[in-house]
Design an enzyme around this catalytic site. Structure first.
Site, PDB file in Angstrom:
ATOM      1  N   HIS A  36      -6.154   2.403  -9.440  1.00 53.97           N
ATOM      2  CA  HIS A  36      -6.196   2.805  -8.091  1.00 53.97           C
ATOM      3  C   HIS A  36      -8.041   3.201  -7.872  1.00 53.97           C
ATOM      4  O   HIS A  36      -8.265   4.193  -8.588  1.00 53.97           O
ATOM      5  CB  HIS A  36      -5.363   4.105  -7.750  1.00 53.97           C
ATOM      6  CG  HIS A  36      -4.102   3.799  -7.806  1.00 53.97           C
ATOM      7  ND1 HIS A  36      -3.314   3.960  -6.514  1.00 53.97           N
ATOM      8  CD2 HIS A  36      -3.043   3.356  -8.596  1.00 53.97           C
ATOM      9  CE1 HIS A  36      -2.113   3.465  -6.631  1.00 53.97           C
ATOM     10  NE2 HIS A  36      -2.049   3.093  -7.844  1.00 53.97           N
TER      11      HIS A  36
ATOM     12  N   GLN B  39       2.025   3.361  -4.300  1.00 50.01           N
ATOM     13  CA  GLN B  39       2.593   2.472  -5.266  1.00 50.01           C
ATOM     14  C   GLN B  39       4.044   2.573  -5.394  1.00 50.01           C
ATOM     15  O   GLN B  39       4.870   1.664  -5.425  1.00 50.01           O
ATOM     16  CB  GLN B  39       1.817   2.617  -6.467  1.00 50.01           C
ATOM     17  CG  GLN B  39       2.392   1.560  -7.623  1.00 50.01           C
ATOM     18  CD  GLN B  39       1.491   1.721  -9.013  1.00 50.01           C
ATOM     19  OE1 GLN B  39       0.142   1.952  -8.748  1.00 50.01           O
ATOM     20  NE2 GLN B  39       2.060   1.589 -10.044  1.00 50.01           N
TER      21      GLN B  39
ATOM     22  N   CYS C 153      -4.402   1.810  -0.645  1.00 49.60           N
ATOM     23  CA  CYS C 153      -3.532   2.946  -0.701  1.00 49.60           C
ATOM     24  C   CYS C 153      -3.850   3.527   0.598  1.00 49.60           C
ATOM     25  O   CYS C 153      -4.920   3.633   1.216  1.00 49.60           O
ATOM     26  CB  CYS C 153      -4.203   4.107  -1.885  1.00 49.60           C
ATOM     27  SG  CYS C 153      -5.496   5.117  -1.251  1.00 49.60           S
ATOM     28  N   GLU C 154      -2.594   4.135   1.156  1.00 48.84           N
ATOM     29  CA  GLU C 154      -2.817   4.884   2.556  1.00 48.84           C
ATOM     30  C   GLU C 154      -3.400   6.055   2.438  1.00 48.84           C
ATOM     31  O   GLU C 154      -3.781   6.495   3.548  1.00 48.84           O
ATOM     32  CB  GLU C 154      -1.368   4.527   3.015  1.00 48.84           C
ATOM     33  CG  GLU C 154      -0.392   5.923   2.370  1.00 48.84           C
ATOM     34  CD  GLU C 154       0.869   5.970   3.006  1.00 48.84           C
ATOM     35  OE1 GLU C 154       1.390   4.755   3.754  1.00 48.84           O
ATOM     36  OE2 GLU C 154       1.937   6.647   2.864  1.00 48.84           O
TER      37      GLU C 154
ATOM     38  N   HIS D  50      -6.683   6.571   1.056  1.00 46.65           N
ATOM     39  CA  HIS D  50      -8.024   6.510   1.156  1.00 46.65           C
ATOM     40  C   HIS D  50      -8.378   5.215   1.897  1.00 46.65           C
ATOM     41  O   HIS D  50      -9.491   5.104   2.051  1.00 46.65           O
ATOM     42  CB  HIS D  50      -8.632   6.701  -0.166  1.00 46.65           C
ATOM     43  CG  HIS D  50      -8.287   8.064  -0.823  1.00 46.65           C
ATOM     44  ND1 HIS D  50      -7.279   8.164  -1.759  1.00 46.65           N
ATOM     45  CD2 HIS D  50      -8.875   9.258  -0.760  1.00 46.65           C
ATOM     46  CE1 HIS D  50      -7.010   9.600  -2.001  1.00 46.65           C
ATOM     47  NE2 HIS D  50      -8.130   9.993  -1.635  1.00 46.65           N
TER      48      HIS D  50
HETATM   49 ZN   LIG Z   1      -5.834   6.878  -2.825  1.00 50.52          ZN
END
Ligand SMILES: [Zn+2]
Length: 206
Positions: free
Chosen positions: A160, A132, A91-92, A94
């Site tokens: 996630h 996503q 995920c961009e 975190h």
């Molecule tokens: Zn995230």
């Protein structure tokens, strides 16, 4: 074939800048309050740099080389579906993993793609810093650019880790996203057939 290139949304360069990542990871470890020279951490910056090169390889795949030997002209026009394609992304927000499965379907209009290539297309977009929703749309748009089918449907289910590990822990919070194009968007029965085939019809718990 230029639209395949555009749909792949690649970055320039041959790979990530490993020395810069190594230096940054060292800084990060120092900022954690760690002793960067202790045994366990000594080679960590180098390992992390190599890891990102692998996990972010999707920015630099040659999309023509990836699919060209597997495009076939056919008269078949029934829905083609590949379900439960495992994917691993980051995920961009975190830079933590989100993982799960993708289901990809299309109705050919004279052209099909070898089935083994569809997981490669999912990988092309999963191995990046992602959200996503965007990954789901990119997979569908790439399929459209490569095959010009009557329609495409993509459903992605993701877990996630940034949501699971932090704050209110919801270990089973699955996120479901979908993109429907062409006949999958216009034609309710086509869309329903796809959702039924992946176990996401009205009876399935979403
Ligand atoms: Zn995230």
């Amino acid at each position: 074939m230029h639209n395949i290139e555009a749909a792949a949304e690649l970055l320039n360069g041959i790979g990530v800048a490993r020395p810069e990542i190594e230096a940054a990871v060292r800084q990060l470890l120092l900022a954690f309050g760690e002793d960067v020279d202790r045994d366990g951490l000594e080679r960590t910056p180098e390992r992390v740099a190599r890891m990102y090169d692998e996990l972010l390889a999707g920015y630099r795949v040659d999309p023509h080389a990836m699919i060209n030997d597997a495009l076939f002209e056919v008269t078949y026009d029934e829905m083609v579906i590949v379900r439960d394609i495992e994917f691993y992304s980051l995920c961009e927000h975190h830079m933590l993993p989100f993982i799960g499965s993708a289901h990809v379907a299309y109705t050919p209009a004279g052209r099909v793609l070898g089935l083994s290539k569809i997981p490669r297309i999912v990988d092309l977009f999963a191995r990046r810093l992602q959200v996503q929703e965007r990954m789901t749309r990119q997979i569908a748009e790439f399929m459209e650019a490569a095959l010009h089918p009557h329609g495409v449907g993509v459903v992605v289910e993701g877990l996630h880790l940034c949501a699971m590990m932090r704050g209110v822990k919801k270990a089973n919070a699955r996120m479901v996203t979908s993109t429907m194009c062409g006949s999958f968007k216009i034609n309710q029965s086509t869309r329903q057939e796809f959702l039924d085939l992946i176990g996401r019809g009205p009876a399935a718990a979403i």
